[in-house]
Design an enzyme around this catalytic site. Structure first.
Site, mmCIF file in Angstrom:
data_model
loop_
_atom_site.group_PDB
_atom_site.id
_atom_site.type_symbol
_atom_site.label_atom_id
_atom_site.label_comp_id
_atom_site.label_asym_id
_atom_site.label_seq_id
_atom_site.Cartn_x
_atom_site.Cartn_y
_atom_site.Cartn_z
ATOM 1 N N SER A 654 0.830 -1.296 0.084
ATOM 2 C CA SER A 654 -0.070 0.148 0.011
ATOM 3 C C SER A 654 0.713 1.273 -0.036
ATOM 4 O O SER A 654 0.530 2.051 -0.699
ATOM 5 C CB SER A 654 -0.856 0.028 1.193
ATOM 6 O OG SER A 654 -1.879 -0.814 1.154
ATOM 7 N N SER A 854 -3.406 -8.201 -5.644
ATOM 8 C CA SER A 854 -3.114 -7.051 -4.931
ATOM 9 C C SER A 854 -4.456 -6.024 -4.866
ATOM 10 O O SER A 854 -4.412 -5.532 -3.628
ATOM 11 C CB SER A 854 -1.941 -6.192 -5.737
ATOM 12 O OG SER A 854 -2.274 -5.948 -7.052
ATOM 13 N N ASN A 857 -6.492 -7.883 -2.156
ATOM 14 C CA ASN A 857 -5.964 -8.193 -0.798
ATOM 15 C C ASN A 857 -4.903 -7.343 -0.101
ATOM 16 O O ASN A 857 -4.528 -7.184 1.042
ATOM 17 C CB ASN A 857 -5.051 -9.414 -0.678
ATOM 18 C CG ASN A 857 -6.236 -10.626 -1.108
ATOM 19 O OD1 ASN A 857 -7.347 -10.800 -0.708
ATOM 20 N ND2 ASN A 857 -5.939 -11.364 -1.935
ATOM 21 N N TYR A 858 -4.204 -6.619 -1.038
ATOM 22 C CA TYR A 858 -2.914 -5.711 -0.611
ATOM 23 C C TYR A 858 -3.001 -4.071 -0.645
ATOM 24 O O TYR A 858 -2.266 -3.605 0.001
ATOM 25 C CB TYR A 858 -1.471 -6.268 -1.116
ATOM 26 C CG TYR A 858 -1.470 -7.765 -0.958
ATOM 27 C CD1 TYR A 858 -0.824 -8.065 0.608
ATOM 28 C CD2 TYR A 858 -1.453 -8.737 -1.783
ATOM 29 C CE1 TYR A 858 -0.707 -9.634 0.992
ATOM 30 C CE2 TYR A 858 -1.419 -10.226 -1.361
ATOM 31 C CZ TYR A 858 -0.608 -10.486 0.000
ATOM 32 O OH TYR A 858 -0.582 -11.852 0.376
ATOM 33 N N LEU A 859 -3.869 -3.697 -1.558
ATOM 34 C CA LEU A 859 -3.980 -2.345 -1.606
ATOM 35 C C LEU A 859 -5.040 -1.770 -0.974
ATOM 36 O O LEU A 859 -6.363 -2.222 -1.142
ATOM 37 C CB LEU A 859 -3.934 -1.878 -3.130
ATOM 38 C CG LEU A 859 -2.720 -2.561 -4.069
ATOM 39 C CD1 LEU A 859 -2.885 -1.936 -5.553
ATOM 40 C CD2 LEU A 859 -1.601 -2.011 -3.491
#
Length: 899
Positions: A654, A854, A857-859
């Site tokens: 992020s 991403s 789940n990740y950003l």
């Protein structure tokens, strides 16, 4: 040391390695009727998609420390340039000598000062100057796909991350969202620095007033002349006078009720994220099982040594799984074929062929007759009329309707994955050792149901009783079972947009955002421990260094019968190679058995540590033999409450994404240029997290279609320019209009005009048929065929005119237009061509990068929501409808919000 010391410079390199040809959708299976069912994880009920990797236990020892082999191996590298334990701060990163593509990655993003990442410092300056031909600079390099393996879940608490959202859901919807007017709190002038609020987790802020109101309240406000802004409904036409949505007459009443349904705005209340009780009452209808197997027609049989085999239903079903995949890459894979044949023979021991045939050789099996039958059935389904497809869909929806929702604390919530996966062949991803293995049919006796104490027990839609019925309100799953291939737990959760999943997502990103306040101290601590006298501490610090800088997964222990995949803590000496004077090469199978290859420069102390860790060890010994995932996460928790290796991964993704977006100067940029800048930043993060994929098989074909479409636009512009010259010859001398299209030659024009002619005729014929059908419905006489012939003759005449105009630089239009109108149309078409070129470049650059993982789940979705507001980009261009539903709490963030 200070966090400003970075291991990766702007010139850090990643070597390009393509992933395995079977790519990201290797989880697909074949259902009981032999039809392709998509990915395995379409039905995967586990949200442990990104659990740490399994750790290989090749040598065991006491207290998790395997015995060291005292056989000394001669190092294959040169000595470090310095024997002193030089602090990292005094040993800046050196420029790599690799010839691979530059990739700043996480290291640069993760070594910025806390004041900067909290929004108190200056905005980072752009490192690369814009170029006319490449506005956003070169694209990131491509690497292999993510590493890791799903582990067994805890009994009570369940990690929630991946929602199993399909790749189709990541395609942005084309319809622009009407801007939503929001209530803004009046800013109170104060001498206090307001930017400090950026560091406070959103869950700690006092909840704003609920914005959703009943119909009655809205009418009262309208009557009283309230100035409260009205929320526009997406897709509705808006009147200019009062901005009231106009509903189409054909709109269904059901859709109107769904639009007016009040949404539970849980994020405006105190989120229940303390890890204890999740709900008070829970009622649902369980899961829906796939239909039983239907035997094939008697004339459809596989052959063995050229003779038809009469298989019983159980054996025929498994044979059909393979037959349906006969012309896929999997059927050419030796491991896949071996595992399938072994499992099929096991089935035939219990269910032997009726005619006594003994099947012992895979090469003698001929599944072609079954394959041809399945293909014919697929063709029939594809040939169904629109009405037939609509009726089939309606029938399916009615059958599944009661399983799609549940009642949680009295509220109606959507259930995410309520379908039980049908039996089939496990496909896996990458070089998985169990691909081709048979996945058994799941029955009620395999499934545990979780409901409220006072809720009625759901009745399964097939014969049988549930394995167990429990009433655990500390977990959020509704049902679970264990699949037979990898013994992974499958879960049924609420839908992505539900309150429980939304709270889990928001807390996850808030935990990563909280790390900003601790990351400088944590980095300083592990940098000091890189020189610790205690070997376990030194190994742990080195592992933390790699997890932080490379966003590696931690890694878990696993059995020997599982895929040989590793994470940071389970790396073996063979996976890490030292290259003098200061480079390390990683080469191992990561999550889903996809190769991870990376070469990077490191600090002198890290290089020295790896050299020490490898001494007196064999290639198959653990590199970090005194570190386990549990001990690492226990240490991280002591640094910050709730901190794990996974939080570092989310934080790095992020914060890198936020920095890359902020570095782009998009003032005056077109919409497509903004989209390209966003997707480029997303690609960098995908590479950082190793979210790669194989290029789709249809990529080249798709790109060729796009290039042809681009030429078609240029052809239109050419004809308009020639028409302009016919009106006023002075425009021939203007360079803007004089130059012909460089990639359009006479041969291509002939082919293109022939195709245009064929399409026009087909269109005219369809229109003629449709008009006659309408006339018949109205009781009128049908049109004569002569009318169609006249229309087709007119088309022939038009294209004969186009043929005569070739090479003359002159053109005539069907409808005359003044020069001013032609100039305006040419300019618009030029802008369209420019945007389409950017779209082609963006599509080609992302062919080997999986952007969806991403994003899901990740950003932090608030980064995207705020960026879209700042740059006036519709959120639908970035997020699919599924993601907008998944992250409703992020859609109303302020435009100046920063991660």
């Amino acid at each position: 040391m200070s966090s400003d010391s970075s291991v990766l410079s702007d010139h850090d390199r990643l070597l390009v390695h393509k992933s395995a040809p079977n790519g990201r959708d290797h989880g697909a299976s074949i259902n009981s009727n032999g039809h392709y069912n998509g990915r395995d994880d379409d039905y995967s009920m586990s949200e442990e998609d990104d659990l740490p990797l399994s750790q290989t236990t090749r040598k065991s020892g006491l207290a998790g420390t395997p015995p060291r082999n005292l056989k000394r191996k001669k190092p294959v590298y040169a000595e470090s340039s310095s024997d002193e334990d030089t602090p990292l701060a005094s040993s800046p990163a050196k420029r790599t000598i690799s010839a691979t593509v530059a990739m700043p990655g996480a290291a640069k993003a993760t070594t910025v000062a806390t004041s900067s990442i909290n929004g108190k410092g200056r905005r980072p300056q752009k490192l690369e100057a814009d170029d006319d031909d490449d506005r956003f600079g070169p694209d990131p390099p491509r690497n292999s796909v993510a590493n890791g393996k799903t582990g067994k879940p805890p009994k009570k608490k369940v990690k929630e991350e991946s929602d199993g959202i399909s790749s189709d859901d990541d395609k942005p919807i084309a319809v622009k969202k009407a801007s939503v007017a929001r209530k803004r709190k009046a800013k109170i002038e104060s001498d206090v620095d307001a930017s400090s609020d950026d560091d406070k987790p959103i869950v700690k802020k006092p909840p704003p007033k609920p914005k959703s109101k009943s119909k009655k309240v809205k009418k009262e406000e309208a009557a009283s002349g309230s100035d409260t802004p009205k929320v526009k409904k997406r897709g509705a036409k808006i009147k200019e006078d009062n901005a009231t949505p106009i509903k189409a007459k054909a709109k269904k009443k059901k859709e109107e009720e769904e639009e007016e349904e009040e949404v539970f705005r849980w994020w405006e209340n105190n989120a229940n994220g303390d890890g204890s009780v999740k709900w008070q009452t829970l009622e649902h209808n369980g899961v829906i099982f796939p239909p039983p197997y239907e035997p094939l027609p008697r004339q459809v049989k596989m052959k063995y040594n050229g003779k038809e085999v009469d298989l019983p239903a159980a054996a025929e079903e498994v044979a059909g799984f393979y037959a349906a995949m006969l012309e896929t890459d999997h059927a050419q894979d030796a491991t896949f074929n071996k595992n399938f044949f072994e499992d099929w023979k096991t089935v035939m021991i219990k269910h032997p062929p009726h005619d006594g045939t003994r099947i012992t050789s895979f090469a003698a099996c001929d599944f072609r007759p079954m394959f041809e039958y399945f293909e014919a059935e697929k063709a029939k389904k594809k040939a169904m009329t629109a009405q037939e497809k609509k009726e089939a869909k309606k029938e399916k929806e009615e059958l599944e309707a009661k399983y799609t929702t549940c009642f949680l604390d009295g509220r109606k919530e959507k259930v995410g994955n309520f379908r039980v996966e049908p039996p089939g062949l496990f496909r896996g991803r990458g070089d998985h050792p169990k691909k081709g293995a048979l996945k058994f049919r799941v029955t009620p006796e395999d499934i545990t149901i979780n409901i409220g104490k006072d809720a009625p027990v759901p009745v399964p839609n097939m014969p049988g009783k549930w394995k167990h019925v429990q009433h655990d309100n500390t977990v959020t799953w509704l049902a679970n079972w264990t699949e037979n291939v990898n013994n992974n737990h499958k879960y049924v959760f609420l839908a992505a947009g539900s309150s429980l999943k939304g709270q889990s997502d928001m807390m996850k990103f808030e935990k990563a955002r909280e790390l900003k306040n601790h990351v400088d101290r944590i980095r300083q601590n592990y940098n000091q421990d890189l020189k610790s006298k205690v070997m376990a501490d030194r190994q742990r610090a080195t592992a933390m260094y790699f997890i932080d800088k490379l966003a590696l997964r931690a890694g878990n222990e696993k059995g020997e019968d599982e895929a040989d995949t590793v994470g940071c803590c389970s790396l073996r000496c063979e996976h890490v190679t030292l290259e003098s004077p200061d480079s390390i090469i990683f080469d191992f199978l990561g999550k889903d058995s996809i190769r991870y290859y990376n070469r990077l420069q490191v600090e002198a102390q890290v290089f020295k540590n790896i050299r020490i860790f490898k001494e007196n060890k064999n290639d198959d010994d653990n590199l970090f033999d005194r570190v386990t995932t549990s001990s690492l996460n226990k240490h991280l928790t002591s640094e910050m409450k709730g901190l794990t290796a996974k939080v570092f991964r989310t934080f790095n993704a992020s914060i890198t994404f936020q920095r890359l977006l902020d570095e782009e100067n998009l003032e005056g940029a077109t919409l497509q240029e903004k989209l390209n800048a966003y997707n480029k930043a997303n690609r960098w993060v995908a590479i950082l997290c190793n979210h790669q994929r194989s290029a789709p098989k249809t990529h080249d074909q798709s790109m060729e279609k796009m290039r042809y479409k681009l030429r078609s636009f240029k052809y239109e512009r050419m004809k308009l320019r020639h028409a302009l010259f016919s009106i006023d010859a002075k425009y021939r001398k203007q360079k803007k209009y004089a130059d012909d299209e460089s990639d359009i030659d006479d041969d291509w024009i002939v082919i293109h005009e022939e195709e245009l002619k064929a399409k026009e005729k087909e269109k005219a014929e369809k229109k003629f048929v449709k008009e006659n059908e309408k006339f018949e419905e109205e009781g009128k006489k049908s049109q004569k065929d002569s009318i169609l012939e006249e229309r087709l003759a007119a088309i022939d005449e038009d294209f004969e005119r186009l043929a005569q105009e070739r090479g003359t630089n002159r053109a005539s239009l069907k409808r005359e237009r003044p020069a001013e109108k032609l100039l305006e149309t040419i300019d618009k078409l030029s802008d369209k061509i420019k945007a389409f070129k950017l779209q082609i470049d963006d599509r080609d650059a992302g062919k080997e990068v999986a952007l969806g993982t991403s994003k899901i789940n990740y950003l932090d979705p608030r980064i995207t929501a705020a960026w879209c507001q700042t740059h006036d980009v519709p959120i639908e261009k970035m997020f699919s409808k599924t993601l907008i539903t998944k992250f409703p709490w992020a859609m109303e963030v302020e435009k100046d919000w920063k991660f």
